[in-house]
Scaffold this active site. Structure first.
Site, PDB file in Angstrom:
ATOM      1  N   ALA A  42      64.165   8.080  28.399  1.00  0.00           N
ATOM      2  CA  ALA A  42      63.992   9.524  28.484  1.00  0.00           C
ATOM      3  C   ALA A  42      65.173  10.177  29.199  1.00  0.00           C
ATOM      4  CB  ALA A  42      62.689   9.847  29.210  1.00  0.00           C
ATOM      5  N   ALA A 250      69.752   8.527  38.393  1.00  0.00           N
ATOM      6  CA  ALA A 250      69.993   8.690  36.952  1.00  0.00           C
ATOM      7  C   ALA A 250      71.467   8.723  36.589  1.00  0.00           C
ATOM      8  CB  ALA A 250      69.314   9.969  36.464  1.00  0.00           C
ATOM      9  N   ALA A 251      72.330   8.256  37.481  1.00  0.00           N
ATOM     10  CA  ALA A 251      73.770   8.351  37.231  1.00  0.00           C
ATOM     11  C   ALA A 251      74.171   7.601  35.968  1.00  0.00           C
ATOM     12  CB  ALA A 251      74.546   7.823  38.424  1.00  0.00           C
ATOM     13  N   GLY A 252      73.726   6.350  35.840  1.00  0.00           N
ATOM     14  CA  GLY A 252      74.084   5.554  34.677  1.00  0.00           C
ATOM     15  C   GLY A 252      73.502   6.097  33.387  1.00  0.00           C
ATOM     16  N   ASP A 253      72.264   6.580  33.438  1.00  0.00           N
ATOM     17  CA  ASP A 253      71.633   7.141  32.247  1.00  0.00           C
ATOM     18  C   ASP A 253      72.325   8.432  31.818  1.00  0.00           C
ATOM     19  OD1 ASP A 253      69.762   5.083  32.274  1.00  0.00           O
ATOM     20  OD2 ASP A 253      68.365   6.218  33.525  1.00  0.00           O
TER      21      ASP A 253
END
Length: 306
Positions: A42, A250-253
């Site tokens: 998401a 959520a940095a990588g996402d």
């Protein structure tokens, strides 16, 4: 505008803010608590949509308030939710995130309905996959389902992107051979290849190991340092933007979603797309919460011009 389909997880995140992580047997008071939308799938879908991609999601939620909440998070960001199924057999996925004063996090996940996503669910979205530029997946839904989805994508001559997270040593060889671009962090890279990433030499070695497994294009993210990329024999490193991080959840996402919104299907602009994705991540880590922190295309472009 790129068209992106994402197969993945939907979790409701409970964020517990603490001064430091407790030692074994130790009790510490919270300094804050909040609820936000999450789940790698998401998060990546919302990041792609906010960055300008036409985004479709494949996943599953429970018949509960958490499921309704998560679907609303998608649709409010412009993600097409027509292939999000509702199940009465399990609750919507959830995560407990402990976040300390140094912005480090530790996460516990209950997969819930994410673990019920089946190849049949993917078949319902076959037309969306066939119309997409990229199909993206992670490891918070069953790998057999992801392999099936990647088979459909390749049959339609569409590009596939795999984020091998959470890290696992049990990755099907067939899935890797169906992957056009893999995007692990340092931990996931070492788990997948056995190479401990410390410098450019080890990044090259790790990326070559990924290529030996059948993945031609590789990006290794290394947190606040930036990201290494390899396309065929070409490679490079794009430094991260220096900011004061508040929450890195959520940095990588955000990186992956933003990347997919601007990446060309021949991967010829890989370095430029990584730079754009780095900028998006730099904005995300400056705010609290996974999905609330993900920036829009306008915000990314404004930061680029600043």
């Amino acid at each position: 505008m790129n068209k992106v389909t994402i197969l993945g997880s939907l979790n409701v995140d409970t964020i517990l803010r603490i001064k430091r992580f407790p030692k074994p047997g130790e009790t510490l008071p919270l300094i804050g608590k909040s609820i936000a939308g999450g789940g790698k799938g998401a998060n990546q879908a919302i990041a792609a949509a906010r960055a300008g991609a036409h985004t479709t999601f494949i996943g599953k939620v429970g018949q509960d308030q958490a499921g309704d909440f998560m679907v609303k998070q998608l649709t409010d960001s412009g993600v097409d939710d027509q292939f999000v199924q509702h199940s009465s057999e399990a609750d919507t996925g959830s995560a407990i995130i402990m976040l300390d004063n140094s912005s480090e996090n530790r996460i516990l996940i209950d997969g819930g309905t994410n673990q019920q996503v089946t190849p049949a669910d993917v078949d319902l979205a076959q037309s969306a996959i066939a119309e997409s530029d990229f199909l993206i997946a992670q490891f918070e839904t069953p790998q057999a389902t992801t392999t099936h989805a990647f088979e459909l994508a390749h049959a339609a001559k569409k590009r596939t992107i795999l984020n091998p997270a959470p890290a696992t040593t049990e990755v099907p060889a067939a899935l890797l051979k169906l992957t056009d671009l893999i995007i692990p962090n340092e931990t996931e890279t070492e788990t997948l290849t056995g190479v401990h990433v410390t410098d450019e030499h080890s990044m090259i070695k790790a990326a070559e190991a990924c290529q030996a497994l059948g993945v031609a294009n590789v990006i290794i993210t290394v947190g606040s340092k930036g990201a290494f990329w390899m396309r065929g024999q070409k490679h490079g490193f794009v430094p991260a933007y220096k900011v004061n991080a508040v929450d890195t959840t959520a940095a990588g996402d955000t990186f992956i979603g933003a990347l997919s919104s601007v990446l060309t299907t021949d991967f010829s602009n890989l370095a430029e797309a990584v730079r754009f994705a780095n900028r998006a991540s730099s904005l995300a880590v400056q705010k609290l919460g996974a999905q609330p922190s993900i920036p829009t295309e306008a915000a990314i472009l404004a930061a680029e011009r600043a």
